[in-house]
Design a protein around this motif. Structure first.
Motif, PDB file in Angstrom:
ATOM      1  N   LEU A   1       0.848  -1.104  -0.002  1.00  0.00           N
ATOM      2  CA  LEU A   1       0.031  -0.042  -0.018  1.00  0.00           C
ATOM      3  C   LEU A   1       0.821   1.348  -0.234  1.00  0.00           C
ATOM      4  O   LEU A   1       0.585   2.219  -0.474  1.00  0.00           O
ATOM      5  CB  LEU A   1      -0.955  -0.091   1.172  1.00  0.00           C
ATOM      6  CG  LEU A   1      -1.754   1.357   1.300  1.00  0.00           C
ATOM      7  CD1 LEU A   1      -3.072   1.365   0.331  1.00  0.00           C
ATOM      8  CD2 LEU A   1      -2.773   1.234   2.606  1.00  0.00           C
ATOM      9  N   GLU A   2       1.905   1.418   0.755  1.00  0.00           N
ATOM     10  CA  GLU A   2       2.818   2.403   0.928  1.00  0.00           C
ATOM     11  C   GLU A   2       3.445   2.539  -0.461  1.00  0.00           C
ATOM     12  O   GLU A   2       3.523   3.842  -1.201  1.00  0.00           O
ATOM     13  CB  GLU A   2       4.218   2.204   1.931  1.00  0.00           C
ATOM     14  CG  GLU A   2       3.391   2.330   3.334  1.00  0.00           C
ATOM     15  CD  GLU A   2       4.458   1.702   4.240  1.00  0.00           C
ATOM     16  OE1 GLU A   2       5.463   1.579   3.960  1.00  0.00           O
ATOM     17  OE2 GLU A   2       4.197   1.914   5.465  1.00  0.00           O
TER      18      GLU A   2
ATOM     19  N   ARG B   1       0.832   4.246  -2.800  1.00  0.00           N
ATOM     20  CA  ARG B   1       0.629   5.450  -2.796  1.00  0.00           C
ATOM     21  C   ARG B   1       1.773   6.479  -3.098  1.00  0.00           C
ATOM     22  O   ARG B   1       1.559   7.373  -3.673  1.00  0.00           O
ATOM     23  CB  ARG B   1       0.376   5.557  -1.066  1.00  0.00           C
ATOM     24  CG  ARG B   1      -0.947   5.305  -0.687  1.00  0.00           C
ATOM     25  CD  ARG B   1      -1.146   5.270   0.703  1.00  0.00           C
ATOM     26  NE  ARG B   1      -2.459   4.847   1.178  1.00  0.00           N
ATOM     27  CZ  ARG B   1      -2.815   4.789   2.610  1.00  0.00           C
ATOM     28  NH1 ARG B   1      -1.976   4.768   3.574  1.00  0.00           N
ATOM     29  NH2 ARG B   1      -3.972   4.345   2.947  1.00  0.00           N
ATOM     30  N   SER B   2       2.704   5.780  -2.863  1.00  0.00           N
ATOM     31  CA  SER B   2       4.155   6.889  -3.406  1.00  0.00           C
ATOM     32  C   SER B   2       4.225   6.649  -4.851  1.00  0.00           C
ATOM     33  O   SER B   2       4.492   7.702  -5.406  1.00  0.00           O
ATOM     34  CB  SER B   2       5.407   6.256  -2.746  1.00  0.00           C
ATOM     35  OG  SER B   2       5.816   5.054  -3.175  1.00  0.00           O
TER      36      SER B   2
ATOM     37  N   ASP C   1       1.682   6.865  -6.816  1.00  0.00           N
ATOM     38  CA  ASP C   1       0.630   8.001  -7.423  1.00  0.00           C
ATOM     39  C   ASP C   1       0.981   9.232  -7.086  1.00  0.00           C
ATOM     40  O   ASP C   1       0.174  10.052  -7.453  1.00  0.00           O
ATOM     41  CB  ASP C   1      -0.700   7.402  -6.482  1.00  0.00           C
ATOM     42  CG  ASP C   1      -1.835   8.086  -7.157  1.00  0.00           C
ATOM     43  OD1 ASP C   1      -2.103   8.019  -8.519  1.00  0.00           O
ATOM     44  OD2 ASP C   1      -2.797   8.430  -6.430  1.00  0.00           O
ATOM     45  N   LYS C   2       1.814   9.361  -6.292  1.00  0.00           N
ATOM     46  CA  LYS C   2       2.278  10.908  -5.791  1.00  0.00           C
ATOM     47  C   LYS C   2       3.233  11.696  -7.117  1.00  0.00           C
ATOM     48  O   LYS C   2       3.910  11.007  -7.816  1.00  0.00           O
ATOM     49  CB  LYS C   2       3.252  11.202  -4.860  1.00  0.00           C
ATOM     50  CG  LYS C   2       2.466  10.864  -3.688  1.00  0.00           C
ATOM     51  CD  LYS C   2       3.158  10.878  -2.428  1.00  0.00           C
ATOM     52  CE  LYS C   2       2.518  10.307  -0.976  1.00  0.00           C
ATOM     53  NZ  LYS C   2       3.256  10.267   0.189  1.00  0.00           N
TER      54      LYS C   2
END
Length: 57
Positions: free
Chosen positions: A43-44, A47-48, A50-51
């Motif tokens: 998940l991390e 998320r990273s 997608d930044k």
């Protein structure tokens, strides 16, 4: 289960997951195997990824 506080034995078998004890054992086995840690890392990473990075983003 983790959020509502419902007892394992009251998990409706109509959901198709087996008895409450079976679900509890599967959760415990996955926890011991490190599944939650692996999911957290994935998940991390997602998320990273997608930044936005770099100029113009």
């Amino acid at each position: 289960m983790l959020h509502t506080g419902i007892q394992w034995e009251y998990l409706p078998q109509e959901l198709g997951f087996g008895s409450g004890m079976t679900c509890w054992r599967r959760l415990a086995t996955g926890n011991e195997a490190g599944v939650w840690d692996q999911l957290r890392m994935l998940l991390e990473k997602l998320r990273s990824a997608d930044k936005p990075t770099g100029p113009g983003r």
